[in-house]
Design a protein around this motif. Structure first.
Motif, short mmCIF file in Angstrom:
data_model
loop_
_atom_site.label_atom_id
_atom_site.label_comp_id
_atom_site.label_asym_id
_atom_site.label_seq_id
_atom_site.Cartn_x
_atom_site.Cartn_y
_atom_site.Cartn_z
N HIS A 15 35.80 -43.15 -29.71
CA HIS A 15 36.04 -44.22 -30.68
C HIS A 15 34.72 -44.90 -31.06
O HIS A 15 33.89 -45.14 -30.19
N VAL A 16 34.57 -45.17 -32.34
CA VAL A 16 33.44 -45.98 -32.83
C VAL A 16 33.99 -46.95 -33.87
O VAL A 16 34.70 -46.53 -34.78
N ASP A 17 33.69 -48.24 -33.74
CA ASP A 17 34.16 -49.22 -34.72
C ASP A 17 33.21 -49.35 -35.89
O ASP A 17 33.64 -49.65 -37.00
N ALA A 18 31.92 -49.18 -35.65
CA ALA A 18 30.93 -49.33 -36.72
C ALA A 18 29.65 -48.62 -36.31
O ALA A 18 29.37 -48.46 -35.12
N VAL A 19 28.90 -48.21 -37.32
CA VAL A 19 27.62 -47.55 -37.06
C VAL A 19 26.49 -48.45 -37.57
O VAL A 19 26.59 -49.00 -38.68
N LEU A 20 25.46 -48.62 -36.77
CA LEU A 20 24.26 -49.34 -37.19
C LEU A 20 23.17 -48.30 -37.37
O LEU A 20 22.84 -47.58 -36.42
N LEU A 21 22.66 -48.19 -38.59
CA LEU A 21 21.63 -47.16 -38.84
C LEU A 21 20.25 -47.81 -38.86
O LEU A 21 20.03 -48.78 -39.58
N THR A 22 19.34 -47.24 -38.10
CA THR A 22 17.97 -47.79 -38.08
C THR A 22 17.21 -47.38 -39.34
O THR A 22 16.48 -48.17 -39.91
N HIS A 23 17.38 -46.11 -39.75
CA HIS A 23 16.71 -45.61 -40.94
C HIS A 23 17.27 -44.24 -41.31
O HIS A 23 18.16 -43.72 -40.63
N GLU A 24 16.75 -43.67 -42.39
CA GLU A 24 17.38 -42.52 -43.03
C GLU A 24 16.89 -41.16 -42.55
O GLU A 24 17.32 -40.13 -43.07
N ARG A 50 41.42 -40.28 -37.49
CA ARG A 50 42.30 -40.90 -36.50
C ARG A 50 42.40 -42.40 -36.72
O ARG A 50 43.45 -43.00 -36.60
N GLN A 51 41.28 -43.03 -37.05
CA GLN A 51 41.29 -44.48 -37.24
C GLN A 51 41.85 -44.83 -38.63
O GLN A 51 42.20 -45.96 -38.90
N ASN A 52 41.93 -43.79 -39.48
CA ASN A 52 42.49 -43.92 -40.83
C ASN A 52 41.89 -45.05 -41.65
O ASN A 52 42.61 -45.82 -42.30
N LYS A 53 40.58 -45.19 -41.56
CA LYS A 53 39.89 -46.13 -42.46
C LYS A 53 38.43 -45.70 -42.62
O LYS A 53 37.96 -44.87 -41.83
N GLU A 54 37.82 -46.26 -43.62
CA GLU A 54 36.41 -45.92 -43.84
C GLU A 54 35.57 -46.36 -42.65
O GLU A 54 35.80 -47.44 -42.10
N MET A 55 34.59 -45.56 -42.28
CA MET A 55 33.69 -45.94 -41.19
C MET A 55 32.60 -46.84 -41.76
O MET A 55 31.86 -46.43 -42.66
N ARG A 105 22.44 -37.86 -49.31
CA ARG A 105 22.60 -36.83 -48.29
C ARG A 105 24.05 -36.38 -48.20
O ARG A 105 24.33 -35.24 -47.88
N PHE A 106 25.00 -37.30 -48.45
CA PHE A 106 26.43 -36.98 -48.32
C PHE A 106 27.19 -37.40 -49.59
O PHE A 106 28.10 -38.23 -49.52
N PRO A 107 26.81 -36.82 -50.75
CA PRO A 107 27.42 -37.30 -52.00
C PRO A 107 28.95 -37.14 -52.02
O PRO A 107 29.66 -37.97 -52.57
N TYR A 108 29.44 -36.08 -51.37
CA TYR A 108 30.89 -35.82 -51.38
C TYR A 108 31.68 -36.92 -50.67
O TYR A 108 32.87 -37.07 -50.90
N ALA A 109 31.01 -37.66 -49.80
CA ALA A 109 31.71 -38.74 -49.09
C ALA A 109 31.89 -39.96 -49.99
O ALA A 109 32.67 -40.86 -49.67
N PHE A 110 31.16 -39.99 -51.10
CA PHE A 110 31.22 -41.15 -51.99
C PHE A 110 31.79 -40.78 -53.37
O PHE A 110 31.78 -41.60 -54.27
N ARG A 150 34.83 -40.64 -45.04
CA ARG A 150 34.82 -41.86 -45.87
C ARG A 150 33.99 -42.93 -45.17
O ARG A 150 34.22 -43.22 -43.99
N PHE A 151 33.04 -43.46 -45.91
CA PHE A 151 32.16 -44.49 -45.34
C PHE A 151 32.19 -45.75 -46.18
O PHE A 151 32.37 -45.69 -47.40
N GLU A 152 31.96 -46.87 -45.53
CA GLU A 152 31.77 -48.13 -46.25
C GLU A 152 30.35 -48.60 -45.94
O GLU A 152 30.02 -48.83 -44.77
N LEU A 153 29.52 -48.66 -46.98
CA LEU A 153 28.14 -49.09 -46.76
C LEU A 153 28.07 -50.62 -46.74
O LEU A 153 28.56 -51.27 -47.66
N VAL A 154 27.47 -51.17 -45.71
CA VAL A 154 27.32 -52.62 -45.62
C VAL A 154 25.83 -52.93 -45.46
O VAL A 154 25.22 -52.53 -44.47
N GLU A 155 25.30 -53.60 -46.47
CA GLU A 155 23.86 -53.90 -46.43
C GLU A 155 23.58 -55.05 -45.48
O GLU A 155 24.29 -56.06 -45.50
#
Ligand SMILES: [Zn+2]
Ligand SMILES: [Zn+2]
Ligand SMILES: [Zn+2]
Length: 254
Positions: free
Chosen positions: A67-76, A93-98, A113-118, A128-133
């Motif tokens: 399980h992961v609730d959110a991802v913190l990305l340091t860089h690309e 499984r979580q049925n929502k955007e990560m 890098r992942f255009p198909y996800a957007f 499915r991802f939700e980008l949060v700045e």
């Protein structure tokens, strides 16, 4: 809270394919390093993943994490984001955007890098991802997270502070004003590529030892380690008190 190192290796990982050095041939599990990543577990049981590199799938399986609730990305850079597609089982499984918390620039790179996800009309089975700045201190599931902006050669990279724990990877410099966020720590994690020979984008051992003296965390752990750091058992003996090489699977309570 708890932090578990899922990976402590540099971008090529350790062992390096085809390398016959003593570190790459070592049988000690502490000399085998997946690409750098860490999993935070909060007091309430929320799970935050720091970076999602090419070893993400095996890191989750080997650590019996699901399980992961959110991802913190340091860089690309690829060794920090290219495993994102493998988050699909969790997303389904979580049925929502990560949610991906990152710098605006990193969000744009992830979209490339992942255009198909957007895409507006997604292929069935696409992630499915939700980008949060993020720019400054924020609250995620009752946990305060302080981003720390460090320099990785020419690009700004985010490190993170949670309570008395600081996690910095892929830095070659920490601007003076950002150092203030890294004082008074119980634990500090810094990237350390090798023992000597300066690198334009990464700290090496003398750099991190100088920062240990300057920032005075109680304990310093090294990550993003290459085979040039030497065998875990040998290098550990050379390090000053309260400075340690992290290893894959190491867990720290804070
Ligand atoms: Zn890296
Ligand atoms: Zn090697
Ligand atoms: Zn990098």
């Amino acid at each position: 809270m708890k932090l578990k190192f899922l990976g402590t290796g540099t971008s090529q990982g350790v062992p390096v394919i085809g390398c016959k050095c003593k570190v790459c041939k070592s049988e000690n599990p502490k000399d085998r390093r997946f690409r750098s990543s860490a999993l935070i577990t909060t007091e309430e049981g929320a799970k935050f993943l720091i970076d999602c590199g090419p070893d993400f799938r095996m890191q989750m399986l080997q650590n019996h994490e699901e399980h992961v609730d959110a991802v913190l990305l340091t860089h690309e850079h690829n060794d920090h984001v290219i495993g994102l597609d493998d988050m699909r089982p969790l997303i389904f499984r979580q049925n929502k955007e990560m949610p991906l918390f990152c710098h605006k620039r990193v969000g744009r790179e992830v979209m490339e890098r992942f255009p198909y996800a957007f895409a507006d009309e997604k292929y069935p089975g696409a992630p499915r991802f939700e980008l949060v700045e993020i720019t400054e201190k924020f609250n995620l599931m009752n946990t305060e997270i302080i981003p720390v902006e460090v320099m990785h050669n020419q690009i700004p990279v985010l490190g993170f502070r949670f309570n008395n724990f600081g996690y910095i990877t892929d830095a070659s410099a920490i601007p003076e004003n950002e150092k203030e966020k890294l004082r008074g720590l119980e634990y500090l994690v810094l990237n350390c590529l090798r023992k000597d020979r300066p690198h334009p984008a990464h700290f090496i051992l003398p750099d991190v030892l100088q920062l240990f003296e300057e920032l005075k965390p109680k304990k310093l752990y090294l990550t993003h380690i290459s085979h040039e750091m030497g065998l875990h058992v040998e290098t550990e003996k050379e390090l000053p008190e309260n400075v340690h090489m992290a290893w894959d699977g190491l867990e720290i309570d804070f």
